[in-house]
Design an enzyme around this catalytic site. Structure first.
Site, short mmCIF file in Angstrom:
data_model
loop_
_atom_site.label_atom_id
_atom_site.label_comp_id
_atom_site.label_asym_id
_atom_site.label_seq_id
_atom_site.Cartn_x
_atom_site.Cartn_y
_atom_site.Cartn_z
N TYR A 1 0.82 -1.21 0.00
CA TYR A 1 0.00 0.00 0.00
C TYR A 1 0.86 1.27 0.00
O TYR A 1 0.33 2.37 0.10
CB TYR A 1 -0.92 0.02 1.22
CG TYR A 1 -1.97 -1.07 1.21
CD1 TYR A 1 -3.01 -1.06 0.29
CD2 TYR A 1 -1.92 -2.12 2.13
CE1 TYR A 1 -3.98 -2.05 0.29
CE2 TYR A 1 -2.88 -3.12 2.13
CZ TYR A 1 -3.91 -3.08 1.21
OH TYR A 1 -4.86 -4.07 1.20
N TYR B 1 -11.68 -0.58 -0.03
CA TYR B 1 -11.61 -0.09 1.35
C TYR B 1 -10.23 0.45 1.68
O TYR B 1 -10.05 1.12 2.71
CB TYR B 1 -12.00 -1.22 2.33
CG TYR B 1 -10.84 -2.03 2.87
CD1 TYR B 1 -10.36 -1.80 4.16
CD2 TYR B 1 -10.22 -3.01 2.11
CE1 TYR B 1 -9.31 -2.54 4.67
CE2 TYR B 1 -9.17 -3.75 2.62
CZ TYR B 1 -8.71 -3.51 3.89
OH TYR B 1 -7.66 -4.24 4.39
N ARG B 2 -9.26 0.23 0.80
CA ARG B 2 -7.87 0.57 1.09
C ARG B 2 -7.10 0.47 -0.22
O ARG B 2 -7.44 -0.34 -1.08
CB ARG B 2 -7.33 -0.44 2.10
CG ARG B 2 -6.04 -0.13 2.81
CD ARG B 2 -5.82 -1.22 3.85
NE ARG B 2 -4.57 -1.12 4.58
CZ ARG B 2 -4.13 -2.04 5.42
NH1 ARG B 2 -4.86 -3.13 5.64
NH2 ARG B 2 -2.99 -1.89 6.06
#
Length: 571
Positions: free
Chosen positions: A117, A498-499
């Site tokens: 991420y 969501y991410r």
């Protein structure tokens, strides 16, 4: 500073040469030197590192704080100008006030292991990374009677696990761990990560925070806002508006301590796996699971994994298919691999909690629910070989940190990872639709589809892992393009993530655009009120402060990224 003293095996030679410094936006080298002198005056030289060293990627155990080890853009784009390590809340306040004085953006990280991420990399090149976990790593309190704890940012899952054992509570209180135990408990919760026990919603099981706001003021949320409160970790809210949510996946403050609920030992656990042989079993399996999750017959957060995902923990693609030539694995080869490893197309991992008198009859009920699915197979730990992934899941379900998930990095050489993480209803039709969409796009862009559904009562996190060879820039660029196409495809079908990776935050945020982007306008209003100078994580989750908006900082995969200016000199 070096990215890491432990360069990763990425096919690149180890870098040793120093680089030109990437400066914060609008800051000259002379201004930066003066700002660093000012920072050293109250932080000391030993807690500050200038990021003009080589960019070595390190590995999971030795994380690079200088840049994104799994970069999808150029390696020197998401890059820090310096790293500062506070030792207290007072230090954090002082650093925040310093940043306001010099108009230098900050990027706080807990540990920096948010790999896939963006890791520890800042969204705005030249930001100063705050390494919150290096010195602020204390377990401030554990209460056996209320099954709660209070932690600083640097406490890892394995650290909390070992601490509970050390103080004699290891068999009384269980923690909830994600797939890997080296990350920050606080950091994972703030990013709304998940685990696998009944306490698997990490954000949902936090209770009370201490936060340094962008102006340097400290606030405590929940019952700890009451001086002398004796129930700070007992009740999540306070009187009046509950504000905790504006600090989750957000850039509105720096959390310096956080309370969590732990799980009392339930008196036993029965981990199990259910294998579904056929690809089309996905619909029936998910629809059978839905009422079981809603009724809490299954009390944990189980996972429904692609069988090939399990195979990736047992061997590399080259082990199974030496002739692959970098191509995605076709279904006939998949079938051969699954048969070789005695796996099904889908494998469900779950656990039942409580003494044998509860789990044994419940296991019989669970089996009866799935018995109608052709060729379904039910297995406990005693039914599988020692190398089976079920043993790792059993440890995780019991709150024991493990490292087995690192094994799938062997699937491709020099593996980097990206995650596509849409939410799905607990619906077989939706699951099939998402798998079909993701698999087709993965194959189109030359990658294997490797997906898992993490199942809660009313929704599923569908985590698709894209593994790419970091030594091949063209492959890295294809991975980014794949993610951008998937984001658009999912939004058209009504699914949102969501991410996401920091490079994709603008695009994902842009899909949540109901009512003329009302949600983003609200987030911007909050951001501008709390952070008028825009020094706190600009661009986090696609939310930009006023001074950055419309200046070309947004990334859409089409327009070139904002040019960053390296220094002309050396500090």
């Amino acid at each position: 500073m070096a990215g890491s003293t432990h360069p990763a095996n990425t096919g690149r030679s180890v870098e040793t040469a120093r680089r030109k410094l990437t400066l914060p936006p609008g800051i000259s080298l002379h201004q930066f030197e003066r700002a660093m002198d000012d920072l050293r005056s109250f932080m000391g030289t030993e807690h500050i590192e200038i990021n003009d060293g080589p960019l070595n990627d390190g590995d999971y155990y030795h994380t690079a704080l200088s840049h994104d080890s799994y970069s999808v853009m150029e390696r020197d784009y998401f890059i820090a100008s310096a790293v500062v390590s506070p030792g207290s809340t007072a230090d954090v306040q002082a650093i925040v006030r310093w940043a306001n004085k010099w108009k230098i953006p900050l990027w706080p990280v807990s540990i920096g292991r948010n790999l896939g991420y963006g890791g520890a990399a800042p969204r705005v090149p030249g930001s100063v990374v705050m390494n919150m976990g290096l010195r602020m790593n204390q377990i401030l309190n554990v209460d056996e009677h209320t099954a709660t704890c209070v932690l600083q940012p640097g406490v890892t899952y394995v650290g909390l696990y070992e601490h509970l054992k050390k103080i004699g509570l290891g068999d009384k209180l269980l923690i909830d761990v994600p797939d890997l135990g080296g990350g920050s408990v606080m950091g994972n919760a703030l990013d709304r990560g998940v685990g696998y026990t009944p306490m698997g919603d990490h954000w949902g099981n936090h209770c009370g925070m201490e936060v340094v706001l962008p102006n340097g003021e400290v606030v405590r949320t929940g019952m700890d806002a009451l001086p002398g409160s004796n129930c700070g970790q007992s009740y999540q809210h306070n009187f009046g508006p509950s504000v905790d949510g504006i600090f989750s996946q957000a850039s509105n403050g720096i959390v310096t301590r956080m309370g969590f609920w732990l799980m009392p030992n339930p008196g036993g656990m029965l981990p199990f796996m259910i294998t579904f042989k056929h690809r089309d079993d996905l619909i029936d399996a998910v629809d059978t699971l839905r009422p079981m999750m809603l009724s809490r017959l299954l009390g944990n957060i189980p996972s429904l994994r692609l069988g090939m995902w399990d195979a990736a923990t047992y061997g590399s693609k080259s082990d199974y298919w030496p002739e692959h030539g970098g191509r995605p694995v076709p279904e006939d080869i998949e079938d051969r691999i699954l048969e070789q490893e005695d796996l099904g197309a889908w494998v469900f991992y779950g656990a039942l909690y409580g003494p044998d008198s509860i789990t044994a009859p419940t296991w019989e009920v669970v089996k009866s629910k799935f018995a109608h699915i052709k060729d379904v197979r039910f297995q406990l730990r005693e039914d599988v070989p020692e190398r089976s992934y079920l043993h790792d899941r059993a440890a995780v379900f019991a709150g024991v940190p493990t490292w087995r998930e690192l094994d799938w990095h062997r699937w491709v050489p020099n593996a980097g990872e990206l995650f596509f993480a849409p939410i799905s209803p607990v619906s077989g039709v939706d699951a099939k639709k998402q798998v079909g969409m993701c698999k087709a796009r993965c194959i189109e862009y030359g990658f294997d589809y490797l997906g898992t559904f993490y199942i809660a009562a009313r929704e599923m996190h569908h985590i698709v892992t894209i593994l790419f060879d970091r030594a091949k820039p063209e492959e890295r660029r294809r991975a980014e393009k794949l993610l951008r196409v998937l984001i658009d495809d999912a939004a058209k079908l009504g699914y949102g993530e969501y991410r996401t990776h920091i490079a994709l935050g603008d695009q994902v945020a842009g899909t949540y655009n109901w009512n003329n982007n009302a949600l983003m306008r609200l987030n911007e209003t909050i951001k501008d009120a709390l952070d008028p100078n825009g020094i706190m994580q600009p661009g986090r989750s696609g939310v930009w402060p006023k001074s950055y908006r419309g200046q070309g900082w947004e990334l859409d995969g089409v327009n070139p990224p904002k040019v960053v200016r390296p220094s002309d000199g050396k500090l």
